[in-house]
Design a protein around this motif. Structure first.
Motif, mmCIF file in Angstrom:
data_model
loop_
_atom_site.group_PDB
_atom_site.id
_atom_site.type_symbol
_atom_site.label_atom_id
_atom_site.label_comp_id
_atom_site.label_asym_id
_atom_site.label_seq_id
_atom_site.Cartn_x
_atom_site.Cartn_y
_atom_site.Cartn_z
ATOM 1 N N LEU A 167 0.830 -1.198 0.000
ATOM 2 C CA LEU A 167 0.000 0.000 0.000
ATOM 3 C C LEU A 167 0.866 1.249 0.000
ATOM 4 C CD1 LEU A 167 -2.781 -0.945 2.587
ATOM 5 C CD2 LEU A 167 -2.733 -1.322 0.116
ATOM 6 N N LEU A 168 0.555 2.176 -0.902
ATOM 7 C CA LEU A 168 1.325 3.405 -1.052
ATOM 8 C C LEU A 168 0.394 4.609 -1.028
ATOM 9 C CD1 LEU A 168 3.834 5.104 -1.857
ATOM 10 C CD2 LEU A 168 3.341 4.497 -4.246
ATOM 11 N N GLN A 169 0.704 5.588 -0.157
ATOM 12 C CA GLN A 169 0.045 6.880 -0.201
ATOM 13 C C GLN A 169 0.850 7.793 -1.130
ATOM 14 O OE1 GLN A 169 -3.034 5.938 0.870
ATOM 15 N NE2 GLN A 169 -3.135 8.113 1.434
ATOM 16 N N TRP A 170 0.227 8.200 -2.225
ATOM 17 C CA TRP A 170 0.921 8.873 -3.321
ATOM 18 C C TRP A 170 1.553 10.196 -2.900
ATOM 19 C CZ3 TRP A 170 2.335 6.266 -7.288
ATOM 20 C CH2 TRP A 170 2.713 6.881 -8.479
ATOM 21 N N ASP A 171 0.971 10.854 -1.893
ATOM 22 C CA ASP A 171 1.440 12.175 -1.469
ATOM 23 C C ASP A 171 2.019 12.147 -0.055
ATOM 24 O OD1 ASP A 171 0.298 13.470 -3.904
ATOM 25 O OD2 ASP A 171 -1.588 12.858 -2.982
ATOM 26 N N ASP A 172 2.544 10.990 0.360
ATOM 27 C CA ASP A 172 3.137 10.848 1.698
ATOM 28 C C ASP A 172 4.212 11.916 1.907
ATOM 29 O OD1 ASP A 172 4.424 9.974 4.045
ATOM 30 O OD2 ASP A 172 3.884 7.898 3.621
ATOM 31 N N GLU A 173 4.056 12.700 2.987
ATOM 32 C CA GLU A 173 4.896 13.871 3.184
ATOM 33 C C GLU A 173 6.365 13.542 3.429
ATOM 34 O OE1 GLU A 173 0.758 14.129 4.820
ATOM 35 O OE2 GLU A 173 2.504 12.905 5.349
ATOM 36 N N GLY A 174 6.635 12.462 4.139
ATOM 37 C CA GLY A 174 8.011 12.205 4.546
ATOM 38 C C GLY A 174 8.661 11.013 3.874
ATOM 39 N N ASN A 175 7.988 10.426 2.889
ATOM 40 C CA ASN A 175 8.505 9.204 2.279
ATOM 41 C C ASN A 175 8.492 9.343 0.761
ATOM 42 O OD1 ASN A 175 8.673 7.216 4.706
ATOM 43 N ND2 ASN A 175 6.707 8.244 4.925
ATOM 44 N N PRO A 176 9.653 9.461 0.150
ATOM 45 C CA PRO A 176 9.731 9.686 -1.298
ATOM 46 C C PRO A 176 9.023 8.586 -2.087
ATOM 47 C CG PRO A 176 11.874 10.045 -0.270
ATOM 48 C CD PRO A 176 10.993 9.446 0.774
ATOM 49 N N ARG A 177 8.175 8.996 -2.998
ATOM 50 C CA ARG A 177 7.372 8.061 -3.799
ATOM 51 C C ARG A 177 8.257 7.114 -4.595
ATOM 52 N NH1 ARG A 177 4.076 11.313 -7.882
ATOM 53 N NH2 ARG A 177 3.176 12.127 -5.943
ATOM 54 N N GLN A 178 9.293 7.641 -5.226
ATOM 55 C CA GLN A 178 10.125 6.797 -6.083
ATOM 56 C C GLN A 178 10.827 5.715 -5.284
ATOM 57 O OE1 GLN A 178 10.089 6.982 -9.509
ATOM 58 N NE2 GLN A 178 11.065 4.985 -9.223
ATOM 59 N N ARG A 179 11.201 6.035 -4.053
ATOM 60 C CA ARG A 179 11.850 5.033 -3.211
ATOM 61 C C ARG A 179 10.896 3.872 -2.940
ATOM 62 N NH1 ARG A 179 14.954 7.148 2.043
ATOM 63 N NH2 ARG A 179 16.173 8.090 0.378
ATOM 64 N N ALA A 180 9.616 4.191 -2.714
ATOM 65 C CA ALA A 180 8.624 3.138 -2.486
ATOM 66 C C ALA A 180 8.413 2.304 -3.750
ATOM 67 C CB ALA A 180 7.300 3.747 -2.031
ATOM 68 N N LEU A 181 8.367 2.963 -4.911
ATOM 69 C CA LEU A 181 8.179 2.238 -6.165
ATOM 70 C C LEU A 181 9.375 1.331 -6.464
ATOM 71 C CD1 LEU A 181 6.662 5.116 -8.331
ATOM 72 C CD2 LEU A 181 5.442 3.177 -7.321
ATOM 73 N N ASP A 182 10.567 1.816 -6.163
ATOM 74 C CA ASP A 182 11.765 0.994 -6.362
ATOM 75 C C ASP A 182 11.751 -0.233 -5.453
ATOM 76 O OD1 ASP A 182 12.657 2.797 -8.242
ATOM 77 O OD2 ASP A 182 14.042 3.823 -6.884
ATOM 78 N N GLY A 193 -3.210 11.246 -1.282
ATOM 79 C CA GLY A 193 -3.309 11.646 0.114
ATOM 80 C C GLY A 193 -2.018 11.431 0.863
ATOM 81 N N GLY A 194 -1.993 11.964 2.097
ATOM 82 C CA GLY A 194 -0.797 11.934 2.915
ATOM 83 C C GLY A 194 -0.626 10.655 3.702
ATOM 84 N N HIS A 195 0.325 10.696 4.614
ATOM 85 C CA HIS A 195 0.795 9.504 5.313
ATOM 86 C C HIS A 195 -0.320 8.730 6.009
ATOM 87 C CE1 HIS A 195 3.654 6.950 7.408
ATOM 88 N NE2 HIS A 195 3.105 7.283 8.560
ATOM 89 N N THR A 196 -1.220 9.421 6.683
ATOM 90 C CA THR A 196 -2.270 8.737 7.456
ATOM 91 C C THR A 196 -3.590 8.656 6.693
ATOM 92 O OG1 THR A 196 -2.918 10.805 8.556
ATOM 93 C CG2 THR A 196 -1.233 9.444 9.641
ATOM 94 N N GLY A 197 -3.558 8.884 5.369
ATOM 95 C CA GLY A 197 -4.803 8.955 4.611
ATOM 96 C C GLY A 197 -5.228 7.677 3.926
ATOM 97 N N THR A 198 -4.642 6.539 4.281
ATOM 98 C CA THR A 198 -5.038 5.281 3.638
ATOM 99 C C THR A 198 -6.536 5.047 3.812
ATOM 100 O OG1 THR A 198 -2.873 4.321 4.128
ATOM 101 C CG2 THR A 198 -4.632 2.798 3.522
ATOM 102 N N PRO A 199 -7.286 4.914 2.732
ATOM 103 C CA PRO A 199 -8.742 4.762 2.862
ATOM 104 C C PRO A 199 -9.129 3.426 3.498
ATOM 105 C CG PRO A 199 -8.062 4.558 0.556
ATOM 106 C CD PRO A 199 -6.852 4.972 1.323
ATOM 107 N N TRP A 200 -10.273 3.445 4.163
ATOM 108 C CA TRP A 200 -10.710 2.254 4.891
ATOM 109 C C TRP A 200 -10.945 1.076 3.966
ATOM 110 C CZ3 TRP A 200 -10.426 0.462 9.551
ATOM 111 C CH2 TRP A 200 -11.179 -0.660 9.905
#
Length: 240
Positions: A186-201, A218-225
């Motif tokens: 699970l990836l939050q596309w706009d996570d404030e403190g975690n670079p997106r590309q690092r997660a994709l890699d 959405g941001g870090h805590t925005g994972t939908p239910w």
């Protein structure tokens, strides 16, 4: 295993607190007469096992038919931290306030937490699988850095769900290639403190041929239910 409290919740789930030596644990079990699968559930970056988001996920998963367990690993929750970990946290706060690079500090801090947490998770797993109401197989959900190491060293883990929003040390990034169990990432596309590309890699590095990436805005805590609900279906497919 020393149980210290027990309560039946309004969704029918039985919640029990217990200790294994110094390890504080919580176990949620569904209303079921048969031995049920088990999901180990860890909060990203080792936040307390009583964190509201983790408890909500645990209760939903248990109500759906699996036992769920979580722990406060060494240095997490109310458990004391080592002097080295406290020093690393102080360095991290100072570096973030000054806008300085933090990767090296995270390597020290999170790497230490992983090394301490994984043996305690394995001890907990041994004890839980000895209970008559739990029959396996076993899944893991949550904190990615710990989950990668567990999936590599623990053959009883049959499926894993990881959250991309936590720092993953270089050692676990290398170990990701050895993860071969079915994986939901699970990836939050706009996570404030975690670079997106690092997660994709990291997702690309996982060695399993059965892996799925869910990305939401959405941001870090925005994972939908609905991702929690889908995660329950994921474990239902692989653990039953």
């Amino acid at each position: 295993m020393q149980f210290t409290s027990e309560q039946r919740l309004d969704d029918g789930v039985l919640e029990r607190e217990f200790f294994l030596g110094e390890i504080p644990d919580t176990l949620w079990t569904p209303e079921s007469a048969a031995p049920v699968p088990l999901v180990l559930m860890a909060h990203n970056n080792g936040l307390p096992k009583g964190a509201a988001r983790l408890v909500a996920r645990a209760r939903h998963t248990a109500a759906s038919g699996s036992a769920v367990a979580t722990i406060d690993a060494a240095g997490c929750g109310d458990r004391p931290r080592s002097a080295a970990d406290e020093h690393a946290r102080d360095d991290l706060r100072r570096a973030m306030q000054a806008g300085e690079p933090v990767d090296e500090i995270f390597e020290t801090l999170v790497g230490s937490l992983v090394e301490k947490a994984v043996p305690e998770w394995r001890t907990t797993l041994d004890a839980l699988l000895a209970l008559p109401e739990i029959g396996g197989p076993v899944g893991y959900s949550g904190w990615t850095a710990v989950g990668i190491r567990l999936a590599v060293v623990e053959p009883r883990i049959a499926a894993a769900g990881f959250f991309a929003g936590g720092y993953v040390p270089s050692a676990q990034r290398e170990e990701a290639r050895q993860v071969t169990v079915p994986l939901l990432f699970l990836l939050q596309w706009d996570d404030e403190g975690n670079p997106r590309q690092r997660a994709l890699d990291l997702f690309d590095a996982f060695g399993t041929t059965e892996k799925t990436l869910h990305a939401n805005p959405g941001g870090h805590t925005g994972t939908p239910w609905f991702e929690v609900e889908d995660g329950t279906r994921f474990f239902g497919r692989h653990l039953k």
